[in-house]
Design a protein around this motif. Structure first.
Motif, PDB file in Angstrom:
ATOM      1  N   PRO A 131      40.874  30.773  43.263  1.00  0.00           N
ATOM      2  CA  PRO A 131      41.381  32.119  42.964  1.00  0.00           C
ATOM      3  C   PRO A 131      41.591  32.333  41.471  1.00  0.00           C
ATOM      4  CG  PRO A 131      42.553  31.170  44.826  1.00  0.00           C
ATOM      5  CD  PRO A 131      41.726  30.065  44.238  1.00  0.00           C
ATOM      6  N   VAL A 155      48.644  38.668  38.643  1.00  0.00           N
ATOM      7  CA  VAL A 155      48.150  38.893  40.005  1.00  0.00           C
ATOM      8  C   VAL A 155      47.118  37.816  40.319  1.00  0.00           C
ATOM      9  CG1 VAL A 155      47.171  40.567  41.596  1.00  0.00           C
ATOM     10  CG2 VAL A 155      48.485  41.360  39.628  1.00  0.00           C
ATOM     11  N   VAL A 157      44.239  36.692  42.632  1.00  0.00           N
ATOM     12  CA  VAL A 157      43.309  37.335  43.562  1.00  0.00           C
ATOM     13  C   VAL A 157      42.215  36.347  43.953  1.00  0.00           C
ATOM     14  CG1 VAL A 157      43.731  39.641  42.653  1.00  0.00           C
ATOM     15  CG2 VAL A 157      41.909  38.260  41.661  1.00  0.00           C
ATOM     16  N   ARG A 158      41.666  36.613  45.129  1.00  0.00           N
ATOM     17  CA  ARG A 158      40.527  35.844  45.621  1.00  0.00           C
ATOM     18  C   ARG A 158      39.445  36.828  46.029  1.00  0.00           C
ATOM     19  NH1 ARG A 158      41.978  32.047  50.428  1.00  0.00           N
ATOM     20  NH2 ARG A 158      42.287  34.076  51.442  1.00  0.00           N
ATOM     21  N   GLU A 170      38.399  44.842  39.316  1.00  0.00           N
ATOM     22  CA  GLU A 170      39.685  44.391  38.787  1.00  0.00           C
ATOM     23  C   GLU A 170      40.499  45.526  38.196  1.00  0.00           C
ATOM     24  OE1 GLU A 170      39.129  41.261  36.023  1.00  0.00           O
ATOM     25  OE2 GLU A 170      37.993  39.976  37.384  1.00  0.00           O
ATOM     26  N   ILE A 173      42.687  47.035  40.771  1.00  0.00           N
ATOM     27  CA  ILE A 173      43.826  46.167  41.101  1.00  0.00           C
ATOM     28  C   ILE A 173      44.922  46.309  40.056  1.00  0.00           C
ATOM     29  CG2 ILE A 173      44.555  43.770  41.307  1.00  0.00           C
ATOM     30  CD1 ILE A 173      43.071  44.609  43.733  1.00  0.00           C
ATOM     31  N   ASP A 211      45.302  45.748  47.917  1.00  0.00           N
ATOM     32  CA  ASP A 211      43.918  45.278  47.885  1.00  0.00           C
ATOM     33  C   ASP A 211      43.015  46.014  48.856  1.00  0.00           C
ATOM     34  OD1 ASP A 211      45.095  44.343  50.138  1.00  0.00           O
ATOM     35  OD2 ASP A 211      44.646  42.213  49.809  1.00  0.00           O
ATOM     36  N   PHE A 216      38.627  42.329  46.344  1.00  0.00           N
ATOM     37  CA  PHE A 216      39.477  41.162  46.184  1.00  0.00           C
ATOM     38  C   PHE A 216      40.564  41.159  47.248  1.00  0.00           C
ATOM     39  CE2 PHE A 216      37.908  42.417  42.014  1.00  0.00           C
ATOM     40  CZ  PHE A 216      37.308  41.249  41.591  1.00  0.00           C
ATOM     41  N   GLU A 217      41.145  40.001  47.414  1.00  0.00           N
ATOM     42  CA  GLU A 217      42.297  39.822  48.285  1.00  0.00           C
ATOM     43  C   GLU A 217      43.439  39.297  47.427  1.00  0.00           C
ATOM     44  OE1 GLU A 217      43.731  37.054  52.070  1.00  0.00           O
ATOM     45  OE2 GLU A 217      41.643  37.052  51.401  1.00  0.00           O
ATOM     46  N   ILE A 218      44.540  40.049  47.390  1.00  0.00           N
ATOM     47  CA  ILE A 218      45.681  39.662  46.565  1.00  0.00           C
ATOM     48  C   ILE A 218      46.465  38.575  47.283  1.00  0.00           C
ATOM     49  CG2 ILE A 218      47.815  40.458  45.493  1.00  0.00           C
ATOM     50  CD1 ILE A 218      46.595  43.174  45.157  1.00  0.00           C
TER      51      ILE A 218
END
Length: 332
Positions: A131, A155, A157-158, A170, A173, A211, A216-218
């Motif tokens: 991540p 943050v 993120v993945r 990004e 986000i 997200d 992305f996944e936060i």
């Protein structure tokens, strides 16, 4: 004389060398041998056909060898079609290998679509495994007590491979996290609450599902720094008081101007009235002359009137002299 047979032999050798050079240049024999040695079965005719289709064979064969060695089921047609579409075949194959090693399900068609969409599919796979931390710029927010609070958040993120195509980046986000920070701080009764519990910001912002619709996944939102800024409330009140003062001064100036205008108007009316009095007084001699001619006023009456006027003027002169002269008790 030069031997004719020797010349013919030299010409034949030169022709053979040129022919072999052209052949090995057009037909990638060494690449075909390397593919066979790696266990990749590909026909020499297929390589020649790639040349005719203006496809660089090495751009296809080398990634194919890497894929087969990694245990991926990728065909030549898939790689060649992706190359003709303008994609980066080597990067797609590297991403597939990285996803396969990390036990991430990623098909070739999806990886090719991500690559053609302009995103770095290899970097996305790497972000899924490792991540990435995004640091927001300084976010300025104001609590209910009017105190400014400056917040910096990190943050984690993945990459979400399923949403890479069509998902926001990004910048979205960062914007959403900044909006959540402003909302959370703005709903706090005092800036002291934010300073005492900065994790309140991360919990509130993380619970908003920022997200959604992004690529992305936060994983987490951590507050890196919280500083107290200006007293925005007092500053705004000061500016409002200054504005009210200017408005009051403008209104007072307006009233003063109206009073001055009215005074000037009154002076003009006084002058006008004096002019009318002078005009009326100028009619008196004419009326007296007319009365004398018609016998309505006698000569003695006129003389008595002149005596009265002279006596009045004398008394007025004496009165002004007494007023401007020395007061009783003053030295002579």
């Amino acid at each position: 004389m030069v031997d004719t047979g020797l010349i013919s032999m030299l010409i034949l050798v030169v022709v053979i060398i040129i022919a072999l050079s052209v052949f090995f240049t057009f037909v990638p024999v060494m690449l075909w041998v390397a593919a066979l040695a790696s266990g990749v079965r590909i026909g020499i005719i297929t390589l020649v056909a790639m040349r005719l289709r203006r496809v660089i064979p090495s751009r296809i064969v080398n990634p194919l060898i890497k894929a087969r060695k990694a245990g991926l089921d990728v065909s030549v047609n898939q790689l060649e079609s992706h190359f003709l579409a303008g994609g980066n075949v080597d990067r797609v194959v590297n991403a597939l290998i990285a996803a396969h090693r990390a036990n991430i399900h990623l098909e070739f068609e999806r990886a090719a679509a991500i690559d053609l969409a302009g995103r770095d599919v290899l970097q996305a796979v790497q972000m899924s495994v490792n991540p990435r931390v995004i640091e927001t710029p300084i976010v300025s927010a104001v609590a209910k007590d009017g105190i400014e609070v400056k917040v910096i958040a990190r943050v984690t993120v993945r990459a979400n491979i399923d949403r890479l195509v069509g998902g926001a980046g990004e910048e979205t986000i960062i914007a959403r996290v900044g909006e959540g920070i402003v909302t959370t701080v703005g709903s706090s009764n005092s800036h002291k609450d934010v300073l005492e519990n900065p994790d309140m910001i991360s919990r509130t912002v993380l619970g908003k599902g920022l997200d959604a619709g992004t690529a992305f996944e936060i994983l987490s939102i951590d507050i890196a720094d919280v500083d107290v800024g200006k007293n925005i409330g007092a500053h705004l009140q000061t500016e409002q008081a200054e504005a009210d003062k200017r408005i009051a001064q403008a209104k007072a100036e307006e009233r003063r101007a109206m009073a001055v205008a009215q005074e000037q108007e009154m002076k003009a009316r006084v002058v006008e009235m004096k002019a009318k009095v002078v005009e009326s007084e100028s009619q008196v001699p004419l009326a007296m002359a007319e009365a004398l001619r018609e016998g309505k006023l006698g000569v003695m009456d006129y003389m008595n009137l002149q005596n009265i006027e002279a006596d009045t003027q004398m008394r007025s002169s004496l009165g002004r002299t007494n007023e401007s002269g020395p007061k009783p008790g003053d030295d002579a």
